[in-house]
Design an enzyme around this catalytic site. Structure first.
Site, PDB file in Angstrom:
ATOM      1  N   GLU A 165      -3.747  -0.282  -1.811  1.00 22.58           N
ATOM      2  CA  GLU A 165      -4.103   0.237  -0.452  1.00 22.58           C
ATOM      3  C   GLU A 165      -3.230   1.406   0.340  1.00 22.58           C
ATOM      4  O   GLU A 165      -3.931   2.148   0.929  1.00 22.58           O
ATOM      5  CB  GLU A 165      -4.723  -1.268   0.542  1.00 22.58           C
ATOM      6  CG  GLU A 165      -5.675  -0.144   1.336  1.00 22.58           C
ATOM      7  CD  GLU A 165      -6.287  -1.773   1.661  1.00 22.58           C
ATOM      8  OE1 GLU A 165      -6.961  -1.098   2.823  1.00 22.58           O
ATOM      9  OE2 GLU A 165      -6.632  -2.752   2.041  1.00 22.58           O
ATOM     10  N   SER A 206      -6.404  -6.621   7.520  1.00 19.11           N
ATOM     11  CA  SER A 206      -5.375  -5.905   6.899  1.00 19.11           C
ATOM     12  C   SER A 206      -4.395  -4.533   7.133  1.00 19.11           C
ATOM     13  O   SER A 206      -5.878  -3.892   8.386  1.00 19.11           O
ATOM     14  CB  SER A 206      -5.176  -5.741   5.227  1.00 19.11           C
ATOM     15  OG  SER A 206      -6.104  -5.238   4.585  1.00 19.11           O
TER      16      SER A 206
END
Length: 418
Positions: A165, A206
């Site tokens: 990511e 996150s």
């Protein structure tokens, strides 16, 4: 005599037309590239709090060159993220239908079969996969079943690691800002890259920090060798999976191992939305870390009625701005160790041009990097000067024919008129 000449007119005109045709065939022509058609790609960003669909487009006769791929359209899926359907997996697939139906309209029908479709799930599904792997698998199976019912080229649904990511967000930001080596059509030219930007992403569960490391990281697992457009990069990325509170948060942030931050950074997603709220809705300066800390204190000391009065359009997100702003301030100063100088080089930005900054575009670029370009369409064309000469020739033939017709139509003079 005139009658005899007039009787020869039809074959003479036919001969002239044949001669003109032969001349036309003998005129030199050249190949001209037609305007390129477009290719499309679709990425579903299945985050922890919601899912977004992004449709990208690029000229079909080019590889994914720097600055070529851009955002065509987007769609926010209603409801929560797909991880919220752990007890109702079929609902996860059904939630995507409205946006997928929009994709059917946004992508031309003749391009449906050749349009790659991806779904990437992030922190919400990472957490679900840790706590309940069976439920995670069922959710992915349900969304896969829905996605395969559409005429696009479905390439799979997968859970991204925090490292992926972060890296893909870094790729997106630097791709859109043209910081990579840029190769022209057929690789015939290039220009050197600029210095890359660091990227900071903050989602519902996150956060990631990614940048080119000038020195080796203390944690070797945080370094990612990356090759893009013929250039090798050594990228440092760190991801916190979830938020903490008070002492837990401070211990979490203090445990992060990273090389010193350096250079320019772009902060997007919730970083941007939080700072933008402080600037616009609250009217607070946040140009320095000290100002950011003061802004957090101001927001968190507001009463609920005061917050509602200052940000009437914030809706359901309003209760989150105090804790998220506090987390952002602690994360930047304690976790990522930005000092005042480093913080002054951070830009909070939602888009680059018309394209949202996030991991989705970088993910698609990485997976479609080897798709060959379509050959350019060619057509025959004639030089302008030759075309003008042919135009004058045909005009002269038409004028001659007209003159002959007029002479034929003029009545002959009688002898009595002499």
């Amino acid at each position: 005599m005139a009658g005899k000449l007039l009787s020869l007119l039809p074959p003479a005109l036919l001969a002239a037309a044949g001669l003109a045709g032969l001349l036309l065939l003998c005129v030199p022509t050249r190949d001209v590239r037609e305007p390129p058609t477009l290719k499309y790609g679709i990425v579903l960003d299945a985050g922890s709090s919601h899912t977004s669909m992004f449709i990208y487009k690029w000229p079909a006769d080019k590889e994914n060159d720097t600055g070529i791929v851009g955002q065509h359209s987007s769609c926010d899926v209603r409801g929560g993220g797909i991880s919220s359907y752990a007890d109702n997996p079929s609902g996860a697939g059904q939630s995507l239908v409205e946006c997928l139906d929009q994709a059917l309209r946004d992508v031309p029908r003749e391009r449906h079969a050749g349009t790659p479709l991806y779904l990437g799930a992030t922190a919400g599904m990472r957490l679900l996969n840790l706590t309940n792997p069976g439920a995670s698998a069922n959710v992915l199976a349900a969304v896969t079943q829905t996605l395969t019912q559409y005429p696009f080229d479905f390439r799979g649904a997968r859970i991204l690691s925090g490292q992926d990511e972060g890296v893909f967000g870094w790729v997106t930001a630097n791709y859109l800002l043209e910081n990579f080596i840029k190769y022209g059509w057929a690789g015939r030219w290039f220009r050197p890259r600029k210095g890359t930007l660091g990227a900071m992403d903050l989602g519902g569960a996150s956060t990631q920090l990614t940048f080119e490391a000038a020195s080796p990281a203390e944690d070797p697992a945080s370094e990612v060798p990356l090759r893009l457009y013929g250039q090798q990069y050594r990228v440092y990325t760190h991801s916190f999976l979830c938020y903490g509170r008070d002492q837990v948060l401070q211990r979490l942030l203090a445990s992060a191992l990273q090389p010193p931050v350096a250079g320019d950074f772009i902060a997007f997603s919730a970083f941007f939305y939080t700072v933008d709220f402080l600037r616009t809705a609250m009217g607070l300066p946040v140009a320095t870390l000290q100002q950011l800390e003061a802004a957090v204190v101001t927001v968190c000391n507001q009463t609920w009625s005061e917050l509602q009065a200052r940000a009437p359009g914030a809706g359901a997100r309003l209760p989150n701005y105090c804790p998220v702003a506090m987390f952002v301030q602690q994360l930047l100063s304690r976790g990522y160790r930005f000092d005042e100088h480093a913080f002054s080089r951070v830009t909070f930005q939602k888009k680059a041009g018309d394209t949202a900054v996030g991991w989705a575009l970088g993910y698609m670029l990485n997976l479609t990097n080897m798709i060959p370009a379509d050959p350019p369409g060619l057509r025959k064309a004639t030089d302008f000067s030759s075309w003008v000469a042919l135009l004058l020739l045909f005009a002269a033939l038409l004028l001659a024919a007209l003159v002959l017709l007029l002479r034929r139509a003029r009545p002959a003079k009688s002898p009595s008129a002499i």
